[in-house]
Design a protein around this motif. Structure first.
Motif, mmCIF file in Angstrom:
data_model
loop_
_atom_site.group_PDB
_atom_site.id
_atom_site.type_symbol
_atom_site.label_atom_id
_atom_site.label_comp_id
_atom_site.label_asym_id
_atom_site.label_seq_id
_atom_site.Cartn_x
_atom_site.Cartn_y
_atom_site.Cartn_z
ATOM 1 N N ALA A 247 0.832 -1.206 0.000
ATOM 2 C CA ALA A 247 0.000 0.000 0.000
ATOM 3 C C ALA A 247 0.866 1.255 0.000
ATOM 4 O O ALA A 247 0.520 2.263 -0.635
ATOM 5 C CB ALA A 247 -0.926 -0.011 1.209
ATOM 6 N N GLU A 252 -1.845 -2.564 -5.110
ATOM 7 C CA GLU A 252 -2.945 -3.303 -4.491
ATOM 8 C C GLU A 252 -2.470 -4.682 -4.040
ATOM 9 O O GLU A 252 -1.577 -5.280 -4.636
ATOM 10 C CB GLU A 252 -4.066 -3.449 -5.518
ATOM 11 C CG GLU A 252 -5.290 -4.192 -5.058
ATOM 12 C CD GLU A 252 -6.282 -4.393 -6.199
ATOM 13 O OE1 GLU A 252 -6.056 -5.317 -7.009
ATOM 14 O OE2 GLU A 252 -7.256 -3.626 -6.287
ATOM 15 N N SER A 254 -2.979 -7.868 -4.465
ATOM 16 C CA SER A 254 -3.591 -8.871 -5.333
ATOM 17 C C SER A 254 -2.504 -9.495 -6.191
ATOM 18 O O SER A 254 -1.455 -8.884 -6.427
ATOM 19 C CB SER A 254 -4.665 -8.250 -6.241
ATOM 20 O OG SER A 254 -4.081 -7.439 -7.248
#
Length: 320
Positions: A247, A252, A254
Motif C-alpha cells: 500500500a 494493491e 492482489s
C-alpha cells in the motif's frame, strides 16, 4: 543439469528455497544459487545481524525454529536477558544464544577483513546445504522506513517493534546507488537456465535486491526465463505485513497487481511467467493482459513436498 537462480528473502524465501533444493534433487544433478536480501541487516550490540541470510541458512541446515519462524531450534536466551539487564540492545528484539554465536562469528570475520560474501561461504560450510547462498551485495544497504509523521526508523524496528502499524510513506536503502552485486551474482544469472523470484515480500525482501545497480540489467540480459511466484493467495498476504508495504508504494494486495509491479520482461519489466494461486485464478486474465504468462497452481507451502511441487510448476512454466 538445471541451473537455477532464486531471488529470495524472509521466511517465505526460506520455505521456497527448501522446495527448490527438493525439486532439483529429484532431477539428480541440481545446481542452485540463492541471492538473498540483505536489506534487513543491522548492527545491534556491536554485532552484525543478517536476518534473511540466517533464516535461509538455518532452514537449509534443518536447525531453524519452525514454530517462531526465525532463529535456531531449541535456543535459549540467557545472554539476551543479560543484555536487557544492562539496558543494551533492543528489549523487543530477541537474540538467542545459538543465534548470537552466528552473529559473533560473522562479526569477527568481518572485523578481520572478510567480505559478507566470504562470511556467507564460511557459514554455509558448516552444513551440507545443497545450494549456494550469495548476499545481494557486499555493501551495507540496510532498509530504512520513512514514516508519514516524518520519523525515520530502521526496518527491523518498524517491523518487529511496531508490527508495521506506523504508516510508512516510503522505504529507502541508503548507499544502494553506489553498491554493486556481490561477486558471483551477475555471473550466476547469466549462466542460469531459469531465474525464480520467490514468494517473498515484493517491497522489502525482493525490492532491495532489485535496487542494487546491475541486478535488473543482469536479469534483462539473461537468456533464461524469469518466473515469479505470487506471495498473495486468495487476495491476502500469506505471512507478515506485506500488504502495508504494498500500500505504501501504491500497489494493491492482489496477485495481478504484484505481477504488474514486477512487470513483463517484454516491456522492460522482470517476468516471463507468474504463478498464481488457484484461489486467484480469476486474476490470470489481468496477468496475461500485462504481457506475463499466467500459470494457475496451488501455492500453499505447507511442507517441503508442497514447496517442491510449486517449484516444479515454476520450472515447467520456464520449459526446463
Amino acid at each position: 543439469m538445471t541451473r537455477v537462480v532464486v531471488l529470495a528473502g524472509g521466511v517465505g524465501g526460506a520455505k521456497f528455497t527448501l522446495g527448490v533444493r527438493e525439486a532439483l534433487a529429484r532431477r539428480g544433478a541440481p545446481e542452485a544459487t540463492v541471492v538473498v536480501n540483505t536489506g534487513d541487516d543491522l548492527w545491534l550490540s556491536g554485532v552484525r545481524l543478517q536476518p534473511d541470510i540466517d533464516s535461509i541458512l538455518y532452514a537449509l541446515a534443518g536447525v531453524n525454529d519452525t514454530q517462531r519462524g526465525w532463529g535456531r531450534q531449541g535456543d535459549t536466551e540467557r545472554v539476551n536477558e543479560e543484555l536487557q539487564a544492562w539496558g543494551a540492545g533492543w528489549p523487543w528484539f530477541t537474540l538467542g544464544d545459538l543465534d548470537l554465536g552466528t552473529h559473533l562469528a560473522r562479526t569477527g570475520w568481518l572485523r578481520d577483513g572478510a567480505t559478507p560474501t566470504q562470511v556467507v561461504e564460511r557459514l554455509s560450510a558448516r552444513w551440507p546445504l545443497g545450494v549456494r547462498m550469495l548476499p545481494m551485495t557486499d555493501a551495507e544497504v540496510d532498509t530504512r522506513v520513512l514514516l508519514e509523521d516524518g520519523r525515520d526508523l530502521h526496518f527491523q524496528e518498524w517491523w518487529t517493534r511496531y508490527r508495521a502499524t506506523l504508516a510508512p510513506s516510503r522505504f529507502d536503502n541508503p548507499g544502494v546507488a553506489s553498491a554493486v552485486p556481490a561477486p558471483g551474482v551477475a555471473e550466476a544469472i547469466a549462466a542460469a537456465d531459469v531465474v525464480l523470484i520467490a514468494p517473498s515480500n515484493p517491497v522489502v525482501s525482493i525490492g532491495p535486491i532489485l535496487r542494487v545497480p546491475g541486478v535488473r540489467e543482469a536479469l534483462a540480459a539473461a537468456s533464461a526465463p524469469v518466473v515469479g511466484v505470487s506471495p498473495i493467495i486468495g487476495g491476502r498476504v500469506v505471512r507478515g505485513m506485506a500488504d502495508v508495504c504494498l500500500a505504501a508504494i501504491g500497489v494493491e494486495t492482489s496477485a495481478a497487481a504484484v505481477a504488474a509491479h514486477y512487470g513483463a520482461r517484454a516491456t522492460g519489466g522482470l517476468l516471463d511467467a507468474w504463478l498464481v494461486a488457484t484461489e486467484d485464478a480469476d486474476a490470470a486474465a489481468a496477468v496475461e493482459a500485462a504481457g506475463i504468462r499466467p500459470v494457475v497452481s496451488p501455492l500453499w507451502m505447507s511442507d517441503v513436498a508442497a514447496s517442491a511441487a510449486i517449484v516444479a510448476s515454476a520450472l515447467e512454466a520456464a520449459g526446463v
